[in-house]
Write a protein that holds these residues in place. Sequence first.
Motif, PDB file in Angstrom:
ATOM      1  N   ASP A   1     -63.509 -41.742  -3.207  1.00 53.38           N
ATOM      2  CA  ASP A   1     -63.549 -41.760  -4.465  1.00 53.38           C
ATOM      3  C   ASP A   1     -63.474 -40.221  -5.195  1.00 53.38           C
ATOM      4  O   ASP A   1     -63.880 -39.332  -4.828  1.00 53.38           O
ATOM      5  CB  ASP A   1     -65.148 -42.191  -4.986  1.00 53.38           C
ATOM      6  CG  ASP A   1     -65.285 -43.709  -4.411  1.00 53.38           C
ATOM      7  OD1 ASP A   1     -64.247 -44.427  -4.558  1.00 53.38           O
ATOM      8  OD2 ASP A   1     -66.447 -44.195  -4.215  1.00 53.38           O
TER       9      ASP A   1
ATOM     10  N   ARG B   1     -62.947 -38.228  -8.898  1.00 53.98           N
ATOM     11  CA  ARG B   1     -62.884 -38.147 -10.321  1.00 53.98           C
ATOM     12  C   ARG B   1     -61.685 -37.127 -10.608  1.00 53.98           C
ATOM     13  O   ARG B   1     -61.687 -35.870 -10.159  1.00 53.98           O
ATOM     14  CB  ARG B   1     -64.255 -37.398 -10.858  1.00 53.98           C
ATOM     15  CG  ARG B   1     -65.430 -38.320 -10.637  1.00 53.98           C
ATOM     16  CD  ARG B   1     -66.614 -37.670 -11.531  1.00 53.98           C
ATOM     17  NE  ARG B   1     -68.038 -38.545 -11.290  1.00 53.98           N
ATOM     18  CZ  ARG B   1     -68.259 -39.586 -11.834  1.00 53.98           C
ATOM     19  NH1 ARG B   1     -67.252 -40.329 -12.642  1.00 53.98           N
ATOM     20  NH2 ARG B   1     -69.288 -40.298 -11.653  1.00 53.98           N
TER      21      ARG B   1
ATOM     22  N   THR C   1     -53.313 -42.264  -6.626  1.00 53.70           N
ATOM     23  CA  THR C   1     -54.350 -43.488  -6.153  1.00 53.70           C
ATOM     24  C   THR C   1     -53.392 -44.405  -5.487  1.00 53.70           C
ATOM     25  O   THR C   1     -53.977 -45.406  -4.852  1.00 53.70           O
ATOM     26  CB  THR C   1     -55.582 -43.744  -7.064  1.00 53.70           C
ATOM     27  OG1 THR C   1     -54.607 -44.442  -8.464  1.00 53.70           O
ATOM     28  CG2 THR C   1     -56.144 -42.759  -7.646  1.00 53.70           C
TER      29      THR C   1
ATOM     30  N   THR D   1     -64.130 -34.829  -5.151  1.00 51.61           N
ATOM     31  CA  THR D   1     -64.924 -35.964  -4.513  1.00 51.61           C
ATOM     32  C   THR D   1     -66.191 -35.426  -3.845  1.00 51.61           C
ATOM     33  O   THR D   1     -66.171 -34.305  -3.674  1.00 51.61           O
ATOM     34  CB  THR D   1     -63.869 -36.479  -3.315  1.00 51.61           C
ATOM     35  OG1 THR D   1     -64.873 -37.809  -2.812  1.00 51.61           O
ATOM     36  CG2 THR D   1     -63.643 -35.492  -2.189  1.00 51.61           C
TER      37      THR D   1
ATOM     38  N   ARG E   1     -59.438 -43.264  -4.341  1.00 48.68           N
ATOM     39  CA  ARG E   1     -59.836 -44.411  -5.541  1.00 48.68           C
ATOM     40  C   ARG E   1     -60.476 -43.773  -6.917  1.00 48.68           C
ATOM     41  O   ARG E   1     -61.391 -42.583  -6.708  1.00 48.68           O
ATOM     42  CB  ARG E   1     -60.958 -45.216  -5.033  1.00 48.68           C
ATOM     43  CG  ARG E   1     -61.380 -46.407  -5.990  1.00 48.68           C
ATOM     44  CD  ARG E   1     -62.284 -47.547  -5.164  1.00 48.68           C
ATOM     45  NE  ARG E   1     -63.364 -46.925  -4.448  1.00 48.68           N
ATOM     46  CZ  ARG E   1     -63.894 -47.389  -3.474  1.00 48.68           C
ATOM     47  NH1 ARG E   1     -63.781 -48.890  -3.199  1.00 48.68           N
ATOM     48  NH2 ARG E   1     -64.911 -46.838  -2.979  1.00 48.68           N
ATOM     49  N   SER E   2     -60.064 -43.878  -7.982  1.00 48.24           N
ATOM     50  CA  SER E   2     -60.276 -42.982  -9.238  1.00 48.24           C
ATOM     51  C   SER E   2     -61.568 -43.397  -9.755  1.00 48.24           C
ATOM     52  O   SER E   2     -61.834 -44.731  -9.791  1.00 48.24           O
ATOM     53  CB  SER E   2     -59.194 -43.080 -10.273  1.00 48.24           C
ATOM     54  OG  SER E   2     -59.663 -42.706 -11.477  1.00 48.24           O
ATOM     55  N   LEU E   3     -62.551 -42.335  -9.901  1.00 45.79           N
ATOM     56  CA  LEU E   3     -63.733 -42.756 -10.802  1.00 45.79           C
ATOM     57  C   LEU E   3     -63.633 -42.153 -12.289  1.00 45.79           C
ATOM     58  O   LEU E   3     -64.632 -42.276 -12.954  1.00 45.79           O
ATOM     59  CB  LEU E   3     -64.827 -42.062 -10.063  1.00 45.79           C
ATOM     60  CG  LEU E   3     -65.359 -42.277  -8.749  1.00 45.79           C
ATOM     61  CD1 LEU E   3     -66.264 -41.564  -8.106  1.00 45.79           C
ATOM     62  CD2 LEU E   3     -65.631 -44.011  -8.595  1.00 45.79           C
TER      63      LEU E   3
END
Length: 203
Positions: A83, A85, A110, A176, A200-202
């Motif tokens: 994950d 940002r 991603t 991350t 995976r983008s937050l």
Amino acid sequence: MRWLPYGTDAVLVECDSLGEMSAVRATVAAADVPGVVEVIPGARTVLVVARPDSKALPEVRSLVEAADLANPPSADPREIVLDVRYDGADLELVAETAGIGVDEVVSLHTGAEYTVAFTGFAPGFAYLTGLPEPLRQSRLDTPRTRVPVGSVGLAGEFTGVYPRSSPGGWRLLGHTDAVLFDPRADRPALLAPGDRVRFRSLR
């Protein structure tokens, strides 16, 4: 491809490309030759270490030279999702260099599946291949003296995550919270050659 003695119990295989290196590593790893104790990939090399007095190294060479390296054996790789940002200091620079928007940079990064080609630079640092073409960009002209732990970056054909704070010249996309290296864990490095990785983008 060149085979170079590396002391008395190892051989360094010099490959013509990253792809050939990956195929050699996969071939040797899949064969599980008795007497082989380590297979260590690099950007264009594979170091094969054998137990003293074993006959493993000649067997490895025969195996590789007879292999179809265009179709290396496929293992059952681990799959890891990290994950992220996407708030990196160079996100806008990457977008500008690629001639696309920031959102498309995130989407491209991603949307790809990456493979750990090799590890190095720092404990737990994995060089991931599979970076989409628009994101393949040069390192920064002037490296930073300190890159924060967990920073997700890219340089050339690779993307990766800084497992600890260190100097570095990769373009930073985000960060991350995943722990990439823990010397107290049974498996200190989260990522190993052959693993599959997705971001995976937050954001």
